[in-house]
Design a protein around this motif. Sequence first.
Motif, PDB file in Angstrom:
ATOM      1  N   ASP A  59     -10.252   6.132  -0.264  1.00 33.27           N
ATOM      2  CA  ASP A  59      -9.003   6.309  -1.004  1.00 33.27           C
ATOM      3  C   ASP A  59      -8.299   7.579  -0.550  1.00 33.27           C
ATOM      4  OD1 ASP A  59      -9.517   4.057  -2.506  1.00 33.27           O
ATOM      5  OD2 ASP A  59     -10.236   5.166  -4.256  1.00 33.27           O
ATOM      6  N   CYS A  60      -6.986   7.576  -0.674  1.00 32.94           N
ATOM      7  CA  CYS A  60      -6.227   8.793  -0.399  1.00 32.94           C
ATOM      8  C   CYS A  60      -6.247   9.693  -1.643  1.00 32.94           C
ATOM      9  CB  CYS A  60      -4.796   8.461   0.014  1.00 32.94           C
ATOM     10  SG  CYS A  60      -3.752   7.742  -1.269  1.00 32.94           S
ATOM     11  N   SER A  61      -5.766  10.896  -1.491  1.00 32.71           N
ATOM     12  CA  SER A  61      -5.798  11.869  -2.592  1.00 32.71           C
ATOM     13  C   SER A  61      -4.964  11.409  -3.794  1.00 32.71           C
ATOM     14  CB  SER A  61      -5.299  13.229  -2.103  1.00 32.71           C
ATOM     15  OG  SER A  61      -6.111  13.691  -1.060  1.00 32.71           O
ATOM     16  N   PHE A  62      -3.840  10.744  -3.543  1.00 31.82           N
ATOM     17  CA  PHE A  62      -3.008  10.236  -4.636  1.00 31.82           C
ATOM     18  C   PHE A  62      -3.827   9.316  -5.540  1.00 31.82           C
ATOM     19  CE2 PHE A  62       0.202   7.574  -6.642  1.00 31.82           C
ATOM     20  CZ  PHE A  62       1.262   8.446  -6.891  1.00 31.82           C
ATOM     21  N   GLU A  63      -4.595   8.419  -4.940  1.00 28.17           N
ATOM     22  CA  GLU A  63      -5.443   7.504  -5.712  1.00 28.17           C
ATOM     23  C   GLU A  63      -6.510   8.272  -6.492  1.00 28.17           C
ATOM     24  OE1 GLU A  63      -5.877   3.561  -3.086  1.00 28.17           O
ATOM     25  OE2 GLU A  63      -6.040   5.434  -1.928  1.00 28.17           O
ATOM     26  N   THR A  64      -7.085   9.287  -5.874  1.00 28.46           N
ATOM     27  CA  THR A  64      -8.104  10.105  -6.531  1.00 28.46           C
ATOM     28  C   THR A  64      -7.527  10.796  -7.760  1.00 28.46           C
ATOM     29  OG1 THR A  64      -9.273  10.454  -4.440  1.00 28.46           O
ATOM     30  CG2 THR A  64      -9.704  12.034  -6.207  1.00 28.46           C
ATOM     31  N   ILE A  65      -6.329  11.363  -7.625  1.00 30.65           N
ATOM     32  CA  ILE A  65      -5.688  12.040  -8.757  1.00 30.65           C
ATOM     33  C   ILE A  65      -5.345  11.045  -9.857  1.00 30.65           C
ATOM     34  CG2 ILE A  65      -3.645  13.350  -9.477  1.00 30.65           C
ATOM     35  CD1 ILE A  65      -3.765  14.722  -6.691  1.00 30.65           C
ATOM     36  N   LEU A  66      -4.898   9.852  -9.493  1.00 32.55           N
ATOM     37  CA  LEU A  66      -4.628   8.816 -10.512  1.00 32.55           C
ATOM     38  C   LEU A  66      -5.851   8.579 -11.389  1.00 32.55           C
ATOM     39  CD1 LEU A  66      -2.660   5.842  -8.896  1.00 32.55           C
ATOM     40  CD2 LEU A  66      -1.842   7.542 -10.523  1.00 32.55           C
ATOM     41  N   ARG A  67      -7.002   8.422 -10.750  1.00 31.93           N
ATOM     42  CA  ARG A  67      -8.228   8.156 -11.507  1.00 31.93           C
ATOM     43  C   ARG A  67      -8.681   9.383 -12.289  1.00 31.93           C
ATOM     44  NH1 ARG A  67      -9.132   5.595  -7.063  1.00 31.93           N
ATOM     45  NH2 ARG A  67     -10.486   7.137  -6.150  1.00 31.93           N
ATOM     46  N   ARG A  68      -8.641  10.544 -11.673  1.00 32.37           N
ATOM     47  CA  ARG A  68      -9.138  11.774 -12.311  1.00 32.37           C
ATOM     48  C   ARG A  68      -8.370  12.110 -13.583  1.00 32.37           C
ATOM     49  NH1 ARG A  68      -9.857  15.649 -14.852  1.00 32.37           N
ATOM     50  NH2 ARG A  68     -10.829  17.615 -14.317  1.00 32.37           N
ATOM     51  N   TYR A  69      -7.078  11.822 -13.607  1.00 33.23           N
ATOM     52  CA  TYR A  69      -6.247  12.151 -14.764  1.00 33.23           C
ATOM     53  C   TYR A  69      -5.871  10.924 -15.593  1.00 33.23           C
ATOM     54  CZ  TYR A  69      -6.193  16.847 -13.017  1.00 33.23           C
ATOM     55  OH  TYR A  69      -6.593  18.088 -12.597  1.00 33.23           O
ATOM     56  N   ASP A  70      -6.653   9.856 -15.466  1.00 31.57           N
ATOM     57  CA  ASP A  70      -6.494   8.636 -16.260  1.00 31.57           C
ATOM     58  C   ASP A  70      -5.070   8.079 -16.212  1.00 31.57           C
ATOM     59  OD1 ASP A  70      -9.202   8.695 -17.112  1.00 31.57           O
ATOM     60  OD2 ASP A  70      -8.688  10.171 -18.649  1.00 31.57           O
ATOM     61  N   LEU A  71      -4.503   8.031 -15.024  1.00 30.59           N
ATOM     62  CA  LEU A  71      -3.157   7.499 -14.843  1.00 30.59           C
ATOM     63  C   LEU A  71      -3.169   6.124 -14.174  1.00 30.59           C
ATOM     64  CD1 LEU A  71      -1.530  10.802 -13.526  1.00 30.59           C
ATOM     65  CD2 LEU A  71      -1.255   9.801 -15.806  1.00 30.59           C
ATOM     66  N   ALA A  72      -4.348   5.624 -13.846  1.00 34.40           N
ATOM     67  CA  ALA A  72      -4.470   4.380 -13.092  1.00 34.40           C
ATOM     68  C   ALA A  72      -4.109   3.142 -13.899  1.00 34.40           C
ATOM     69  CB  ALA A  72      -5.875   4.251 -12.517  1.00 34.40           C
ATOM     70  N   THR A  73      -3.785   3.301 -15.174  1.00 34.40           N
ATOM     71  CA  THR A  73      -3.384   2.141 -15.972  1.00 34.40           C
ATOM     72  C   THR A  73      -1.890   1.856 -15.856  1.00 34.40           C
ATOM     73  OG1 THR A  73      -3.069   3.529 -17.928  1.00 34.40           O
ATOM     74  CG2 THR A  73      -5.239   2.475 -17.651  1.00 34.40           C
ATOM     75  N   ASP A  74      -1.149   2.726 -15.191  1.00 37.74           N
ATOM     76  CA  ASP A  74       0.290   2.563 -15.027  1.00 37.74           C
ATOM     77  C   ASP A  74       0.558   1.702 -13.786  1.00 37.74           C
ATOM     78  OD1 ASP A  74       3.012   2.923 -14.221  1.00 37.74           O
ATOM     79  OD2 ASP A  74       3.097   4.838 -15.291  1.00 37.74           O
ATOM     80  N   PRO A  75       1.079   0.479 -13.947  1.00 38.56           N
ATOM     81  CA  PRO A  75       1.302  -0.410 -12.794  1.00 38.56           C
ATOM     82  C   PRO A  75       2.263   0.180 -11.752  1.00 38.56           C
ATOM     83  CG  PRO A  75       1.588  -1.614 -14.853  1.00 38.56           C
ATOM     84  CD  PRO A  75       1.436  -0.167 -15.211  1.00 38.56           C
ATOM     85  N   ALA A  76       3.269   0.918 -12.188  1.00 42.02           N
ATOM     86  CA  ALA A  76       4.214   1.508 -11.237  1.00 42.02           C
ATOM     87  C   ALA A  76       3.512   2.557 -10.383  1.00 42.02           C
ATOM     88  CB  ALA A  76       5.403   2.107 -11.976  1.00 42.02           C
ATOM     89  N   LEU A  77       2.682   3.383 -10.991  1.00 45.55           N
ATOM     90  CA  LEU A  77       1.934   4.382 -10.226  1.00 45.55           C
ATOM     91  C   LEU A  77       0.938   3.723  -9.286  1.00 45.55           C
ATOM     92  CD1 LEU A  77       1.282   7.218 -12.845  1.00 45.55           C
ATOM     93  CD2 LEU A  77       2.922   7.200 -10.948  1.00 45.55           C
ATOM     94  N   ASN A  78       0.344   2.634  -9.719  1.00 46.78           N
ATOM     95  CA  ASN A  78      -0.594   1.924  -8.842  1.00 46.78           C
ATOM     96  C   ASN A  78       0.115   1.357  -7.622  1.00 46.78           C
ATOM     97  OD1 ASN A  78      -3.235   2.201  -9.953  1.00 46.78           O
ATOM     98  ND2 ASN A  78      -2.544   0.962 -11.665  1.00 46.78           N
ATOM     99  N   ARG A  79       1.330   0.847  -7.802  1.00 49.72           N
ATOM    100  CA  ARG A  79       2.079   0.319  -6.661  1.00 49.72           C
ATOM    101  C   ARG A  79       2.439   1.444  -5.699  1.00 49.72           C
ATOM    102  NH1 ARG A  79       2.082  -2.664  -2.769  1.00 49.72           N
ATOM    103  NH2 ARG A  79       4.098  -3.129  -1.873  1.00 49.72           N
ATOM    104  N   ILE A  80       2.869   2.577  -6.242  1.00 50.34           N
ATOM    105  CA  ILE A  80       3.168   3.731  -5.386  1.00 50.34           C
ATOM    106  C   ILE A  80       1.895   4.174  -4.658  1.00 50.34           C
ATOM    107  CG2 ILE A  80       3.884   6.156  -5.360  1.00 50.34           C
ATOM    108  CD1 ILE A  80       5.789   5.406  -7.709  1.00 50.34           C
ATOM    109  N   ALA A  81       0.766   4.137  -5.340  1.00 43.68           N
ATOM    110  CA  ALA A  81      -0.510   4.512  -4.708  1.00 43.68           C
ATOM    111  C   ALA A  81      -0.810   3.610  -3.514  1.00 43.68           C
ATOM    112  CB  ALA A  81      -1.639   4.442  -5.729  1.00 43.68           C
ATOM    113  N   GLU A  82      -0.549   2.324  -3.637  1.00 46.76           N
ATOM    114  CA  GLU A  82      -0.780   1.400  -2.526  1.00 46.76           C
ATOM    115  C   GLU A  82       0.111   1.755  -1.332  1.00 46.76           C
ATOM    116  OE1 GLU A  82      -0.127  -2.508  -4.129  1.00 46.76           O
ATOM    117  OE2 GLU A  82      -2.013  -2.474  -5.263  1.00 46.76           O
TER     118      GLU A  82
END
Length: 144
Positions: A59-82
């Motif tokens: 995973d890239c750092s953006f994905e790591t930060i999403l998970r670390r700060y419990d932001l991975a439930t946001d579909p828009a952020l997940n699309r940006i992460a991809e």
Amino acid sequence: MKWATRAGIHIDRAACAWLIRRFVDPEAEFVFVTDPAEVPSDATPFDMRGVELGHHHGDCSFETILRRYDLATDPALNRIAEIVHEADLDDERFDAPEAPGLDVVLRGLSMTGDDDHTLTVTKPLFDGLYEYYRRATLLGREPA
């Protein structure tokens, strides 16, 4: 709070800085270093080798930060992460046709000024991506 990353920011670091300032720490102050040993003791490092908020398990750092700060439930952020993942790693894990274009735009913007300037000019870019994918999620289709 102070955050530190490598100088010469590009796609993952710019996206991470936007994510941090928008969703984690609105008062974030960024420090850019050329050597990880230069990270101030009062700063949280990101997108550097060997740090918690870096690349892990493909995973890239953006994905790591999403998970670390419990932001991975946001579909828009997940699309940006991809998109960020594909622009940064280009491993074809995700179908992200936007990735090459975003990569070129970020490379070009990073050539027009220093790291602080790059963060300033990429903020509206990431804000726009977020709003587009947020509305797409709400509408169930691409927004007009």
